[in-house]
Design a protein around this motif. Structure first.
Motif, PDB file in Angstrom:
ATOM      1  N   PHE A   1       0.857  -1.216   0.000  1.00 60.46           N
ATOM      2  CA  PHE A   1       0.000   0.000   0.000  1.00 60.46           C
ATOM      3  C   PHE A   1       0.889   1.261   0.000  1.00 60.46           C
TER       4      PHE A   1
ATOM      5  N   THR B   1      -0.618   4.583   1.183  1.00 62.17           N
ATOM      6  CA  THR B   1      -0.782   4.780   2.632  1.00 62.17           C
ATOM      7  C   THR B   1       0.569   5.063   3.283  1.00 62.17           C
TER       8      THR B   1
ATOM      9  N   LEU C   1      -9.286   2.394  11.206  1.00 59.68           N
ATOM     10  CA  LEU C   1      -8.744   2.065   9.877  1.00 59.68           C
ATOM     11  C   LEU C   1      -9.864   1.701   8.907  1.00 59.68           C
TER      12      LEU C   1
ATOM     13  N   GLN D   1      -2.971  -2.251   5.818  1.00 59.08           N
ATOM     14  CA  GLN D   1      -2.981  -0.805   6.126  1.00 59.08           C
ATOM     15  C   GLN D   1      -2.202  -0.544   7.425  1.00 59.08           C
TER      16      GLN D   1
ATOM     17  N   ALA E   1      -7.654   2.237   1.808  1.00 55.78           N
ATOM     18  CA  ALA E   1      -6.766   1.064   1.767  1.00 55.78           C
ATOM     19  C   ALA E   1      -6.704   0.568   0.316  1.00 55.78           C
TER      20      ALA E   1
ATOM     21  N   ALA F   1      -4.771   7.447  -0.502  1.00 55.16           N
ATOM     22  CA  ALA F   1      -4.969   7.356   0.955  1.00 55.16           C
ATOM     23  C   ALA F   1      -5.270   8.724   1.552  1.00 55.16           C
TER      24      ALA F   1
END
Lengths: 381, 142, 143, 413
Positions: A266, A269, A292, A303, A370, A374
């Protein structure tokens, strides 16, 4: 060097009733939510001078003004893929452009899945945008036609890379549903999920279990933000915004970032978390509670790792062990998929009014997006 | 042929958009059973999905080179209930990492859903769906 | 006077919980306007909450006279900007009703496009476009 | 409800007490437009919108003298279809820090710059690019009527349900309706209206970028041309265009050591007054005026600390001539209701007139890139780089789309 740190605070939250199917329109839900947020903060609705919404739902500000009697707006924007509503709100207030800006969502996710007609949309030939065309050109001809399928593709790779078993993955939703069971608003979780229920849950698209997918809900939610010094003499304990940030990454798409070097990292993120902690002047270790993005439970561990809350591959065990309270109101799995219901829970933790109040809840992290662009927020007392 | 289609129209590449047309050459190549991937003329970077500018050197000059068609399965999912009226469940969607780097979504032609494994070597195969649509698919390699 | 082109459907109103009473009345050839029963203000378009009282449960639909005068109008002279389902030239008028709110509508059969002028006294009438759509238009009214 | 807003508007007195204090404003004089870029403006680009967006952004970065990867902020309309995640992958933006979209089409033309400046002023991002790309000539046309019949069986939103069934479904016709009321209330004649299109065409004939660069048009041509939807003629309509335009906003300090002379943002404002809709603003107390342009302009003046009479050159959003003409009143360049007389004969808005306006030919004759080409012209005027250069201007007023929630900004050199 100017910074947004601690300059703004969430002074009011507005939440309509949650429903699995209401006759009311998104316009009605948005109007009530914004009024409730102003009442909660203790300001007149007429003093709201900024409105921000997501492009996918609700009614744009010119409608909502007709029911709120707001004479004029000094700020409005709509978030779309890759943009962050809360960061828009924070820059609007911190830059002195507007005094009281509300981020509102109103969505009938349980009743209809049609896109809100609030924006001018002509039909098929003028497709939404290049990302929709990528999906139609490269994914839908092969039957990858649902977000659930895209999430399952990420989950499969993640479980392979780190040898995660379904039993370990079950820990994510079991932990979250324990909080959901204590929250009367969580329509979809009256008691915690058991391991048997999890393992026997159907898989519309393997390896993603249907129980891992957040249901839709009909609701309106409004978050009112103002300058911190103004929030101090309003009705509620201000939830001071230490930082807000957004993250993007090259080859990032929406749950389909296949050409990223390591999609299960990710990277959007990770980029966002780096800026979020830098502006707040803290590290991941200082977080006491996290809210989250649990639209698909298997994406929560990835995440958590991208946010630096735990090491790579340790996400599922981290969630199962509940070493950090995650989604303390039961998250989207319990209340239905609307990102900003987790902002509301983060504010409740600051005010000490949560149905699962964490006693040393000083610094609360909210993250969304996610597997795609982000969006993040850190708030404190 | 592991993906069964119903008689409903199969979703097909848009290709006519005024928003994004870069994938046109790739699909022309697929019609002639050649898998072309986009390469930046100035810095040689492979670009997938195809796009009008190279993110590394910002050149707008690209060329298409034929890929070997070899790769490994990087991830996969199996739809037990079909989400689209053109497809009969169960069917699998695979994500293949080509030797040249790009990762593409596709289907297998000779591997049943339960036999698919991450890391399995595969090779490109073409399936003519109708006279306007040919899709690149993958078969077991070697 | 508006002539419809056969074969091209006329777009229907978007009906939802907030404006259903408004369009249901039109279907029964009745004309209503939304009014908040607390502050007595009239509102157009109909809405779920009163902007003055901020209440969700005070919005009624009350019978309206349907009388008013032409506040402004336009005439489609070419097909470039017109709706293909209506013959050129046709006019659309903004009518200010006695209740103070303004609505848009076409001129009825007794008003030629050239006769329309700002300030012209008019009165509502109803037209059944087809079995699933009824709309209002405005006809002449002695001042 | 709305009582004080009517008084405020009619008495031309902008009530500033509840607004954020100018001292709290971090944008004023601390942000600047440092780079502008565009593609060729044409009737058939033969390229897709993503391709043109990237070229316009790259040209803006080259103009500013920064590298494309130094861009860490993206800003566009919600109508834009190039999708920010794919812009990031195509431009190779490694650390995007801010992205925002503004709705309401042309009304956002200056709001995007305001949002970019807010992100820069609060330290969230360093270089934010505002961009817009569209194939409105060769591709889909928003403004046409036939589009709806093909795609829809009912109005797209509840509020369009009061206009679409009556065959009233295009922005130009909605504007023509409040425009006619303005002409009626202040007895403005068709002859007077024509001067806007004529003067803008003169400007375009000296601007090689303009689509109508080589097509002169006299006042007589204007009067003889076909009426599209009464009261608006063909020459009152903006020119559908294929193309893209962009401008880059950064902080005043960074602007000093970049390639071009900085154009500072002195004050910018957004507005969405009561009973606001998308052009169908018929339930306002009066419809013979543009509340949204008046409020946006006066919020920009309030923050900038200047008045209408201090402005040297104006770039007013004119999707149809009436929108631009009425904006002259809303920016206090002339009295309310007097714009018809103000533009009669055209001298007042020519390059050496009282208020040179739309000096690139405007949206009527240069191009219709939803106002971005007006912002670029405003920047060129203040840098001294315009084809119709006003004598050393200091303050330029740029306004965004009329009839919708709008925005405006005062730029200075």
């Amino acid at each position: 060097m100017t910074s947004i740190k601690d300059m703004t605070a969430i002074a009011g939250i507005g939440l309509t009733e949650y429903s699995k199917g209401t006759e009311r329109t998104e316009w009605s839900l948005a109007s009530e939510a914004i009024k409730l947020a102003a009442d909660d903060a203790g300001i007149k609705v007429k003093d709201i001078d900024g409105l921000v919404k997501d492009i996918d739902d609700g009614w744009d500000c010119s409608y909502v003004q007709k029911t709120l009697g707001i004479d004029n707006l000094l700020y409005s924007s709509e978030s779309h893929w890759g943009t962050s509503s809360m960061l828009n709100v924070v820059t609007a207030v911190a830059s002195g452009t507007a005094n009281n800006v509300v981020y509102y969502r109103s969505r009938k996710g349980a009743t209809t899945t049609r896109r809100s007609p609030s924006d001018y949309r002509v039909a098929k030939e003028t497709l939404d945008d290049s990302i929709s065309i990528l999906r139609i050109d490269f994914y839908e001809p092969y039957g990858l036609a649902t977000p659930q399928g895209c999430a399952a593709m990420l989950q499969q790779r993640y479980m392979h890379e780190y040898g995660i078993t379904p039993e370990q993955m079950a820990g994510v939703i079991i932990g979250i549903s324990e909080y959901g069971a204590k929250n009367p608003l969580a329509l979809y979780t009256d008691k915690p999920v058991t391991m048997d229920e999890y393992l026997n849950s159907e898989m519309t698209v393997a390896p993603l279990r249907d129980i891992d997918c957040a249901p839709g809900v009909d609701a309106g939610i409004a978050i009112l933000v103002t300058r911190t010094e103004m929030a101090k003499d309003l009705q509620q304990t201000p939830a001071v915004i230490m930082s807000a940030a957004q993250g993007a990454a090259i080859e990032g798409e929406f749950l389909t970032g296949y050409n990223q070097e390591k999609m299960t990292d990710f990277p959007e993120t990770m980029n966002m978390a780096e800026e979020l902690y830098r502006v707040a002047g803290i590290t991941a270790k200082d977080i006491n509670v996290a809210q989250l993005d649990d639209r698909f439970a298997p994406l929560v561990p990835m995440q958590a790792e991208a946010l630096g809350l735990c090491g790579k591959g340790e996400g599922a065990a981290f969630c199962g062990a509940k070493s950090l309270p995650i989604n303390t109101a039961g998250g989207s799995i319990g209340e239905g998929f609307m990102d900003s219901n987790r902002i509301v829970e983060a504010v409740r933790q600051v005010r000490g009014t949560s149905t699962s109040q964490i006693d040393n809840a000083e610094i609360i992290l909210y993250a969304a997006g996610a597997g795609g662009p982000a969006d993040g927020l850190i708030i404190r007392k | 042929m592991t993906v069964q289609y119903t008689d409903k129209p199969i979703p097909r590449p848009a290709l006519w958009g005024i928003i994004y047309r870069s994938s046109g050459s790739l699909w022309e190549g697929v019609k002639e059973e050649k898998f072309l991937i986009q390469k930046c003329k100035d810095c040689g970077k492979i670009l997938h999905p195809p796009r009008p500018m190279c993110p590394a050197c910002h050149s707008t000059e690209q060329e298409y080179v034929e890929a070997s068609g070899k790769g490994k399965i990087y991830s996969y999912v199996t739809y037990n209930k079909s989400p689209h009226k053109a497809f009969k469940a169960p069917y699998s969607v695979i994500l293949v990492e080509l030797d040249e780097g790009p990762r593409v979504i596709s289907n297998t032609v000779d591997v049943k859903p339960e036999e698919i494994e991450i890391g399995m070597p595969v090779e490109i195969a073409y399936e003519k769906i109708d006279d306007e649509l040919t899709l690149y698919k993958f078969k077991k390699a070697g | 006077m508006v002539e419809y082109v056969p074969g091209i459907p006329i777009l229907k109103p978007y009906i939802d919980a907030d404006n259903k009473p408004y369009w249901d009345a039109v279907n029964d050839h009745k004309f209503v306007v939304q009014q908040c029963n607390k502050c007595k203000n009239y509102y157009q378009p109909p809405r779920p909450m009163c902007p003055e009282c901020l209440t969700l449960d005070t919005m009624d639909f009350v019978p309206a006279s349907g009388k008013g005068e032409v506040h402004s109008y336009i005439i489609y002279t070419t097909d470039k900007m017109a709706y293909p389902g209506m013959k050129i030239p046709y006019a659309v008028m903004v009518v200010e009703l006695d209740e103070g709110v303004r609505i848009t509508a076409n001129n009825a059969d007794d008003i030629d496009t050239e006769e329309i002028h700002i300030g012209m006294p008019v009165e509502i009438t109803f037209v059944d476009i087809d079995d699933s759509l009824t709309l209002y238009q405005f006809k002449k009214r002695e001042a | 409800m709305g009582r004080n807003i009517l008084e405020e508007y009619m008495n031309r007195k902008y009530d500033a007490d509840i607004k954020p204090s100018p001292q709290a404003n971090l944008i004023k004089d601390k942000t600047a437009i440092v780079g502008i870029g565009e593609t060729e403006y044409s009737k058939n680009s033969g390229r897709d919108e993503l391709d043109m967006a990237c070229e316009a952004i790259k040209n803006a970065a080259d103009d500013a003298g920064i590298k494309v990867e130094d861009i860490d902020g993206l800003e566009t309309f919600t109508l834009d279809r190039t999708a920010m995640p794919f812009i990031v992958s195509t431009l190779g933006l490694k650390n995007l820090r801010f992205a925002s979209e503004v709705s309401f089409g042309g009304g956002a033309a200056c709001a995007v710059t305001l949002h970019a400046a807010a992100a820069v002023a609060t330290g969230v991002a360093k270089n934010v690019v505002c961009y817009r790309a569209l194939n409105e000539a060769s591709g889909h046309r928003f403004g046409r009527g036939d589009g709806y019949a093909k795609y829809m069986i009912s109005a797209p939103t509840p509020h369009y349900g009061y206009t679409f069934p009556m065959g009233f479904c295009t922005p130009l016709s909605w504007a023509g309706c409040w425009g006619r009321r303005w002409m009626h209330e202040f007895n403005v004649t068709y002859e007077q209206i024509g001067w806007w299109a004529v003067v803008l065409r003169e400007y375009a004939n000296k601007n090689p970028r303009a689509i109508f660069h080589d097509k002169p048009m006299t006042h007589e041509d204007y009067m003889n041309v076909q009426m599209i939807v009464e009261p608006l003629r063909l020459f009152d309509c903006c020119v559908d265009t294929d193309g893209a335009a962009a401008h880059i906003v950064t902080s005043a300090e960074r602007a000093k050591d970049l390639k071009q002379k900085p154009v500072y943002i002195l004050g910018a404002g957004q507005s969405a007054p009561i009973e606001q809709e998308i052009q169908t603003i018929y339930n306002r107390p009066v419809i013979s005026g543009l509340f949204e342009t008046w409020y946006a302009a006066h919020e920009a003046y309030r923050v900038a600390g200047v008045e209408g009479k201090d402005i040297d050159v104006a770039e007013l959003y004119d999707p149809y001539s009436l929108g631009g003409i009425m904006s002259l009143e809303e920016c206090d360049f002339c009295e309310r209701g007097d714009a018809g007389n103000f533009i009669e004969g055209g001298d007042n808005i020519r390059v050496d007139g009282k208020m040179p306006t739309n000096t690139n030919g405007g949206l009527l004759s240069e191009a219709y890139i939803h106002g971005y080409n007006l912002v670029n012209e405003g920047v060129r005027q203040l840098r001294g780089q315009s084809y119709n250069q006003v004598k050393d201007p200091e303050l330029c007023m740029v306004t965004a789309g009329p009839g919708v929630p709008s925005s405006a900004m005062v730029l200075r050199n």
